[in-house]
Design an enzyme around this catalytic site. Structure first.
Site, PDB file in Angstrom:
ATOM      1  N   GLY A 105       3.362   1.564  -2.297  1.00 60.93           N
ATOM      2  CA  GLY A 105       3.921   1.617  -3.648  1.00 60.93           C
ATOM      3  C   GLY A 105       3.077   2.476  -4.583  1.00 60.93           C
ATOM      4  O   GLY A 105       2.029   2.997  -4.189  1.00 60.93           O
ATOM      5  N   LEU A 106       3.544   2.616  -5.820  1.00 66.33           N
ATOM      6  CA  LEU A 106       2.826   3.424  -6.811  1.00 66.33           C
ATOM      7  C   LEU A 106       1.388   2.933  -6.977  1.00 66.33           C
ATOM      8  O   LEU A 106       0.433   3.694  -6.841  1.00 66.33           O
ATOM      9  CB  LEU A 106       3.575   3.348  -8.152  1.00 66.33           C
ATOM     10  CG  LEU A 106       2.894   3.983  -9.357  1.00 66.33           C
ATOM     11  CD1 LEU A 106       2.775   5.490  -9.202  1.00 66.33           C
ATOM     12  CD2 LEU A 106       3.669   3.656 -10.643  1.00 66.33           C
ATOM     13  N   HIS A 130       0.807  -1.231   0.000  1.00 66.89           N
ATOM     14  CA  HIS A 130       0.000   0.000   0.000  1.00 66.89           C
ATOM     15  C   HIS A 130       0.838   1.280   0.000  1.00 66.89           C
ATOM     16  O   HIS A 130       0.293   2.367  -0.071  1.00 66.89           O
ATOM     17  CB  HIS A 130      -0.956   0.010   1.194  1.00 66.89           C
ATOM     18  CG  HIS A 130      -0.308   0.383   2.483  1.00 66.89           C
ATOM     19  ND1 HIS A 130       0.737  -0.340   3.013  1.00 66.89           N
ATOM     20  CD2 HIS A 130      -0.539   1.408   3.329  1.00 66.89           C
ATOM     21  CE1 HIS A 130       1.115   0.235   4.143  1.00 66.89           C
ATOM     22  NE2 HIS A 130       0.364   1.283   4.358  1.00 66.89           N
ATOM     23  N   LYS A 168       5.231 -13.334 -12.576  1.00 65.36           N
ATOM     24  CA  LYS A 168       3.845 -12.858 -12.657  1.00 65.36           C
ATOM     25  C   LYS A 168       2.933 -13.904 -13.316  1.00 65.36           C
ATOM     26  O   LYS A 168       1.764 -14.050 -12.941  1.00 65.36           O
ATOM     27  CB  LYS A 168       3.793 -11.521 -13.421  1.00 65.36           C
ATOM     28  CG  LYS A 168       4.378 -10.364 -12.623  1.00 65.36           C
ATOM     29  CD  LYS A 168       3.535 -10.105 -11.378  1.00 65.36           C
ATOM     30  CE  LYS A 168       3.998  -8.927 -10.560  1.00 65.36           C
ATOM     31  NZ  LYS A 168       3.215  -8.773  -9.307  1.00 65.36           N
ATOM     32  N   ARG A 195      14.715  13.738 -15.864  1.00 65.96           N
ATOM     33  CA  ARG A 195      15.780  14.192 -16.769  1.00 65.96           C
ATOM     34  C   ARG A 195      15.446  15.553 -17.384  1.00 65.96           C
ATOM     35  O   ARG A 195      16.278  16.449 -17.432  1.00 65.96           O
ATOM     36  CB  ARG A 195      15.978  13.130 -17.860  1.00 65.96           C
ATOM     37  CG  ARG A 195      17.201  13.378 -18.712  1.00 65.96           C
ATOM     38  CD  ARG A 195      17.446  12.210 -19.647  1.00 65.96           C
ATOM     39  NE  ARG A 195      17.768  10.983 -18.944  1.00 65.96           N
ATOM     40  CZ  ARG A 195      17.292   9.772 -19.273  1.00 65.96           C
ATOM     41  NH1 ARG A 195      16.469   9.632 -20.308  1.00 65.96           N
ATOM     42  NH2 ARG A 195      17.636   8.709 -18.595  1.00 65.96           N
ATOM     43  N   TYR A 253      10.902 -11.400 -14.365  1.00 68.06           N
ATOM     44  CA  TYR A 253       9.735 -10.760 -13.737  1.00 68.06           C
ATOM     45  C   TYR A 253       8.443 -11.330 -14.336  1.00 68.06           C
ATOM     46  O   TYR A 253       7.490 -11.647 -13.613  1.00 68.06           O
ATOM     47  CB  TYR A 253       9.819  -9.251 -13.970  1.00 68.06           C
ATOM     48  CG  TYR A 253       8.668  -8.456 -13.440  1.00 68.06           C
ATOM     49  CD1 TYR A 253       8.539  -8.199 -12.081  1.00 68.06           C
ATOM     50  CD2 TYR A 253       7.704  -7.934 -14.296  1.00 68.06           C
ATOM     51  CE1 TYR A 253       7.480  -7.450 -11.591  1.00 68.06           C
ATOM     52  CE2 TYR A 253       6.647  -7.183 -13.821  1.00 68.06           C
ATOM     53  CZ  TYR A 253       6.542  -6.939 -12.462  1.00 68.06           C
ATOM     54  OH  TYR A 253       5.490  -6.191 -11.982  1.00 68.06           O
ATOM     55  N   ARG A 286       4.636   2.257 -26.538  1.00 68.58           N
ATOM     56  CA  ARG A 286       4.164   1.877 -25.213  1.00 68.58           C
ATOM     57  C   ARG A 286       2.815   2.551 -24.923  1.00 68.58           C
ATOM     58  O   ARG A 286       2.541   3.654 -25.406  1.00 68.58           O
ATOM     59  CB  ARG A 286       5.153   2.305 -24.126  1.00 68.58           C
ATOM     60  CG  ARG A 286       6.494   1.574 -24.144  1.00 68.58           C
ATOM     61  CD  ARG A 286       6.376   0.129 -23.677  1.00 68.58           C
ATOM     62  NE  ARG A 286       7.698  -0.481 -23.619  1.00 68.58           N
ATOM     63  CZ  ARG A 286       8.336  -1.039 -24.650  1.00 68.58           C
ATOM     64  NH1 ARG A 286       7.770  -1.067 -25.839  1.00 68.58           N
ATOM     65  NH2 ARG A 286       9.519  -1.579 -24.477  1.00 68.58           N
ATOM     66  N   SER A 312       1.716  -6.113 -18.121  1.00 66.27           N
ATOM     67  CA  SER A 312       1.521  -6.477 -19.531  1.00 66.27           C
ATOM     68  C   SER A 312       2.752  -7.179 -20.121  1.00 66.27           C
ATOM     69  O   SER A 312       2.668  -7.740 -21.215  1.00 66.27           O
ATOM     70  CB  SER A 312       1.186  -5.231 -20.363  1.00 66.27           C
ATOM     71  OG  SER A 312       2.205  -4.270 -20.249  1.00 66.27           O
ATOM     72  N   CYS A 313       3.872  -7.209 -19.396  1.00 65.64           N
ATOM     73  CA  CYS A 313       5.066  -7.883 -19.943  1.00 65.64           C
ATOM     74  C   CYS A 313       4.959  -9.406 -19.870  1.00 65.64           C
ATOM     75  O   CYS A 313       5.857 -10.115 -20.315  1.00 65.64           O
ATOM     76  CB  CYS A 313       6.334  -7.417 -19.248  1.00 65.64           C
ATOM     77  SG  CYS A 313       6.454  -7.979 -17.558  1.00 65.64           S
ATOM     78  N   PRO A 317      -2.205  -4.781 -15.638  1.00 68.16           N
ATOM     79  CA  PRO A 317      -2.128  -3.394 -16.099  1.00 68.16           C
ATOM     80  C   PRO A 317      -1.005  -3.163 -17.092  1.00 68.16           C
ATOM     81  O   PRO A 317       0.034  -3.825 -17.038  1.00 68.16           O
ATOM     82  CB  PRO A 317      -1.869  -2.587 -14.818  1.00 68.16           C
ATOM     83  CG  PRO A 317      -1.418  -3.542 -13.792  1.00 68.16           C
ATOM     84  CD  PRO A 317      -1.711  -4.944 -14.271  1.00 68.16           C
TER      85      PRO A 317
HETATM   86  P1  GDP Z   1       9.565  -1.584 -20.550  1.00 66.30           P
HETATM   87  O1  GDP Z   1       8.223  -1.045 -20.929  1.00 66.30           O
HETATM   88  O2  GDP Z   1       9.486  -2.860 -19.789  1.00 66.30           O
HETATM   89  O3  GDP Z   1      10.494  -1.690 -21.724  1.00 66.30           O
HETATM   90  O4  GDP Z   1      10.218  -0.609 -19.474  1.00 66.30           O
HETATM   91  P2  GDP Z   1      10.676   0.917 -19.367  1.00 66.30           P
HETATM   92  O5  GDP Z   1       9.536   1.763 -18.922  1.00 66.30           O
HETATM   93  O6  GDP Z   1      11.883   0.917 -18.476  1.00 66.30           O
HETATM   94  O7  GDP Z   1      11.182   1.367 -20.822  1.00 66.30           O
HETATM   95  C1  GDP Z   1      10.315   1.660 -21.879  1.00 66.30           C
HETATM   96  C2  GDP Z   1      11.082   2.181 -23.093  1.00 66.30           C
HETATM   97  O8  GDP Z   1      11.582   3.496 -22.815  1.00 66.30           O
HETATM   98  C3  GDP Z   1      12.287   1.352 -23.543  1.00 66.30           C
HETATM   99  O9  GDP Z   1      12.271   1.300 -24.965  1.00 66.30           O
HETATM  100  C4  GDP Z   1      13.477   2.192 -23.076  1.00 66.30           C
HETATM  101  O10 GDP Z   1      14.636   1.991 -23.866  1.00 66.30           O
HETATM  102  C5  GDP Z   1      12.933   3.610 -23.243  1.00 66.30           C
HETATM  103  N1  GDP Z   1      13.624   4.636 -22.431  1.00 66.30           N
HETATM  104  C6  GDP Z   1      14.129   5.810 -22.915  1.00 66.30           C
HETATM  105  N2  GDP Z   1      14.740   6.496 -21.946  1.00 66.30           N
HETATM  106  C7  GDP Z   1      14.610   5.775 -20.811  1.00 66.30           C
HETATM  107  C8  GDP Z   1      15.049   5.968 -19.457  1.00 66.30           C
HETATM  108  O11 GDP Z   1      15.695   6.944 -19.116  1.00 66.30           O
HETATM  109  N3  GDP Z   1      14.696   5.005 -18.559  1.00 66.30           N
HETATM  110  C9  GDP Z   1      13.972   3.907 -18.901  1.00 66.30           C
HETATM  111  N4  GDP Z   1      13.639   3.023 -17.946  1.00 66.30           N
HETATM  112  N5  GDP Z   1      13.575   3.679 -20.177  1.00 66.30           N
HETATM  113  C10 GDP Z   1      13.886   4.597 -21.111  1.00 66.30           C
END
Ligand code: GDP
Length: 315
Positions: free
Chosen positions: A16-17, A14, A143, A190, A139, A212, A111-112, A166
């Site tokens: 966490g995000l 509870h 799941k 960033r 992971y 995504r 969803s992975c 999700p």
């Molecule tokens: P995924 O959905 O399991 O691949 O997890 P992420 O949310 O970590 O990454 C999603 C996509 O965003 C991947 O294609 C990453 O290469 C890209 N990405 C670009 N910049 C970043 C960064 O700074 N951090 C992360 N985590 N992903 C990034």
């Protein structure tokens, strides 16, 4: 009655995000006896500690939102921990729930779990029809085991347990640590820092071309509350928006929300992960649920949350 809002309801994870948003939503929806414990109070990787917790609180409804989670680099770097810790957390919770006769349980996955090259959008029945994405296979396997445990307990013991998958989540309370975060919080941090320092260039990971789907965590929480009341089926159910975007586009939205005017470049030595991961959300929509937070509004609100809370945000 599928959901008894007066029942003692344990929300595991509870803080966490996902769990914190679920807690807020259940409270707002009139659930009167919510129970939570931080990971410092109870280590759910510890079987005896988990058992003692159930003896103490005697829940009758359980939401499993506790997990070790992280972005592409964290998953790729620590597969042993992602597999072992998630298996232990969920098996401990579900075994204790079964021993205590918990009749209603919702297990959250991701969803992975679906094959890397599944046809898009991804329907629930594509589970276990192909190879997984390598960067988060450990992971995903944990799941998938959770989904099977839910289905097995339903079949063998007749409990009203369900699982929901999700899509990529974001929102207030996320992990903004550069090395372990998911893409949206990573980009928010960033671009905010680049705006503040006047940096001429921001370098993101990968090619920017992967697609995504993003769901604001308040929408996930509203879906969880809805499913607890309306869903009772062995099949897992997808929770998403049904729309996806390139990482490049997401980066441009975050740059705009952070007021960043410099250049963006892409470090293609970093992994892209799966090329596309869009859920088919027909089943959930047909039951009558829809998301309500637009991506622009959700990103703007999360940037504001980060600016206000970054001193306390996990970093
Ligand atoms: P995924 O959905 O399991 O691949 O997890 P992420 O949310 O970590 O990454 C999603 C996509 O965003 C991947 O294609 C990453 O290469 C890209 N990405 C670009 N910049 C970043 C960064 O700074 N951090 C992360 N985590 N992903 C990034």
């Amino acid at each position: 009655m599928l959901a008894d809002k007066t029942s003692t309801t344990y929300v595991a994870g509870h803080r966490g995000l996902a769990g914190s948003a679920i807690w807020r939503r259940l409270e707002a929806d009139g659930w009167t006896d919510l129970v939570g414990r931080s990971s410092k109070e109870v280590d759910l990787r510890d079987r005896d500690a988990t058992r003692r917790l159930f003896d103490e609180i005697q829940p009758t409804t359980v939401v499993v939102a506790a997990a070790r989670v992280g972005g592409i680099l964290a998953n790729d770097t620590y597969p042993a921990e992602f597999l072992s810790e998630n298996l232990r957390i969920q098996v401990n919770l579900m075994d204790a729930a079964l021993e205590h006769g918990v009749d209603r349980l919702l297990f959250l996955g991701s969803s992975c779990i679906y094959p890397r090259l599944a046809p898009q959008p991804i329907k629930e029945e594509y589970l276990l029809t192909g190879h997984l994405e390598q960067t988060n296979e450990a992971y995903a396997i944990a799941k998938i085991a959770g989904i099977i445990q839910v289905q097995s307990v339903r079949r063998e013991y007749g409990k009203h347990w369900i699982s929901a998958m999700p899509t990529n989540l974001y929102g207030p309370g996320d992990n903004f640590t550069a090395q372990t975060s998911h893409v949206l919080p990573a980009l928010i941090r960033r671009y905010v820092e680049a705006t503040e320092s006047g940096a001429p260039e921001v370098v993101n990971w990968g090619s920017g071309s992967p697609l995504r789907e993003f769901l604001h965590v308040d929408d996930l929480a509203s879906a969880v509350s809805f499913l607890l009341e309306h869903y009772d089926d062995p099949s897992t159910i997808n929770v998403g928006t049904g729309e996806d975007h390139s990482i490049r586009h997401i980066a441009s939205l975050v740059a705009a929300a952070a007021g960043y005017a410099g250049e963006t470049t892409w470090d293609t030595t970093r992994p892209d992960g799966t090329p596309r991961k869009l859920l088919d959300v027909t089943r959930l929509r047909e039951l009558g649920w829809e998301p309500s937070v637009s991506l622009e509004a959700g990103i703007g609100a999360t940037v504001d949350w980060y600016l206000e809370h970054r001193a306390q945000a996990r970093s």
